[in-house]
Design a protein around this motif. Structure first.
Motif, mmCIF file in Angstrom:
data_model
loop_
_atom_site.group_PDB
_atom_site.id
_atom_site.type_symbol
_atom_site.label_atom_id
_atom_site.label_comp_id
_atom_site.label_asym_id
_atom_site.label_seq_id
_atom_site.Cartn_x
_atom_site.Cartn_y
_atom_site.Cartn_z
ATOM 1 N N PHE A 1 1.041 -0.993 -0.140
ATOM 2 C CA PHE A 1 -0.187 0.402 0.151
ATOM 3 C C PHE A 1 0.556 1.699 -0.214
ATOM 4 N N ILE A 2 1.478 0.919 0.945
ATOM 5 C CA ILE A 2 3.269 2.444 1.013
ATOM 6 C C ILE A 2 3.699 2.845 -0.343
ATOM 7 N N LYS A 3 4.040 1.679 -0.831
ATOM 8 C CA LYS A 3 4.566 2.044 -2.353
ATOM 9 C C LYS A 3 3.840 2.689 -3.139
ATOM 10 N N ASN A 4 2.982 2.327 -3.567
ATOM 11 C CA ASN A 4 1.681 3.085 -4.472
ATOM 12 C C ASN A 4 1.080 5.058 -3.836
ATOM 13 N N GLN A 5 1.562 4.918 -2.779
ATOM 14 C CA GLN A 5 1.694 6.744 -2.433
ATOM 15 C C GLN A 5 2.321 7.855 -2.709
ATOM 16 N N SER A 6 2.115 8.743 -2.634
ATOM 17 C CA SER A 6 2.751 9.562 -3.190
ATOM 18 C C SER A 6 3.623 9.961 -2.127
ATOM 19 N N LEU A 7 5.193 10.508 -2.225
ATOM 20 C CA LEU A 7 6.099 10.699 -1.281
ATOM 21 C C LEU A 7 5.692 12.587 -0.424
ATOM 22 N N PRO A 8 6.009 12.702 0.368
ATOM 23 C CA PRO A 8 6.471 12.043 1.448
ATOM 24 C C PRO A 8 5.243 11.248 1.942
ATOM 25 N N ILE A 9 5.480 10.411 2.702
ATOM 26 C CA ILE A 9 4.246 10.046 3.338
ATOM 27 C C ILE A 9 3.805 10.078 4.707
ATOM 28 N N VAL A 10 3.182 10.197 5.736
ATOM 29 C CA VAL A 10 2.118 9.847 6.642
ATOM 30 C C VAL A 10 1.703 8.852 7.511
#
Ligand code: GLY
Length: 289
Positions: A1-10
């Motif tokens: 899931f994290i890898k599909n988010q844009s950076l930065p991640i909260v």
């Protein structure tokens, strides 16, 4: 899931973490490591047994307060608090190092958006779900290019926002709370003092990490033109001692932000204990805007 988010991640601990349960990661590797630390190594104890992964919002944060009797609501004064330990918003997060109310960038236009897009649907949501909630709702918001985004809800007031919101309520709080409890808010307004309130939080050296307690506090009775709210203090053998990280907050009022800050900081200069620390730049960003 994290890898599909844009950076930065909260990453946010879903439970209570004294305002410190948020980690912002600039890379996917850091985000994964931080997520492991929260979920598996219990970085924030039970509070991070469940973690919320959120988009990063770029903007200025403020806190909006609502008093609801479950049917109707009143908006209380908004406030901006300062969460980082260091000047210019540096260092780790704390529970809050200072606050200012009102917030200049929360103009009538912005507050109308807050009311229509967030407050009214929130109250309607409580009604739809038959939640008989009567009391304060604290909405942590981000102003992203003039649009409000919700960061968090709390069912309480804020610390140190309370120390600037309450002094601006120009009427007795008790009848207001009674009307709230008896569902009579539809019949009333709330009288708000237009002056600015600022508060500066005086903390123990080392906070929000390890800090020492039992330091003697002197000078509180010398504070003039400001109100001192004690939090992490105790009396022992007739002496006032520190007993927490955030020890006390000093609230000044003024016709301008500068005047309110001058009163808060003049008060802070009168108080002393071994290892006392406070931010010197509360409200400075608001003065610039
Ligand atoms: N000052 C932030 C809070 O009370 O949650």
């Amino acid at each position: 899931f994290i890898k599909n988010q844009s950076l930065p991640i909260v990453l946010k601990a879903d439970g209570l973490a004294a305002g410190k349960g948020v980690i912002i990661s600039e890379s996917y590797e850091d985000a994964e490591a931080n997520l492991r630390a929260m979920l598996i190594e219990e970085k924030f104890g039970e509070a991070s047994s469940k973690v919320v992964i959120e988009e990063f919002l770029q903007g200025i944060e403020l806190s909006v307060f609502v008093l609801t009797d479950g049917k109707e609501y009143l908006l209380l004064p908004e406030a901006k608090d300062y969460k980082r330990i260091g000047d210019q918003d540096t260092g780790p997060n704390t529970g809050g190092m200072g606050a200012v109310s009102p917030v200049p960038f929360a103009d009538a236009d912005f507050l109308e958006k807050v009311e229509k897009r967030i407050v009214q649907p929130t109250i309607q949501g409580l009604r739809d779900e038959n939640v008989d909630y009567r009391g304060f709702i604290f909405i942590g918001l981000m102003n992203v290019s003039g649009d409000p985004y919700v960061i968090e809800y709390n069912v309480r007031m804020g610390d140190p926002e309370t120390q600037v919101v309450m002094p601006r309520i120009a009427e007795d709080l008790l009848p207001l709370l009674l009307d709230c409890a008896q569902q009579k808010l539809s019949n009333r307004n709330i009288d708000i003092n237009p002056m600015t309130a600022s508060t500066v939080v005086l903390v123990s050296e080392g906070y929000p990490g390890d800090y020492q307690k039992d330091k003697e506090i002197i000078g509180i009775s010398d504070v003039e033109q400001a109100q001192v709210f004690q939090a992490g203090t105790k009396i022992q053998e007739n002496k006032l001692l520190t007993s927490g990280g955030r020890v006390l907050a000093i609230t000044g009022m003024g016709n301008t932000i500068q005047e309110a800050l001058d009163n808060s900081y003049a008060g802070a200069l009168k108080v002393c204990w071994d290892g006392l620390y406070y931010r010197k730049d509360i409200g400075q960003d608001l003065l610039k805007t």
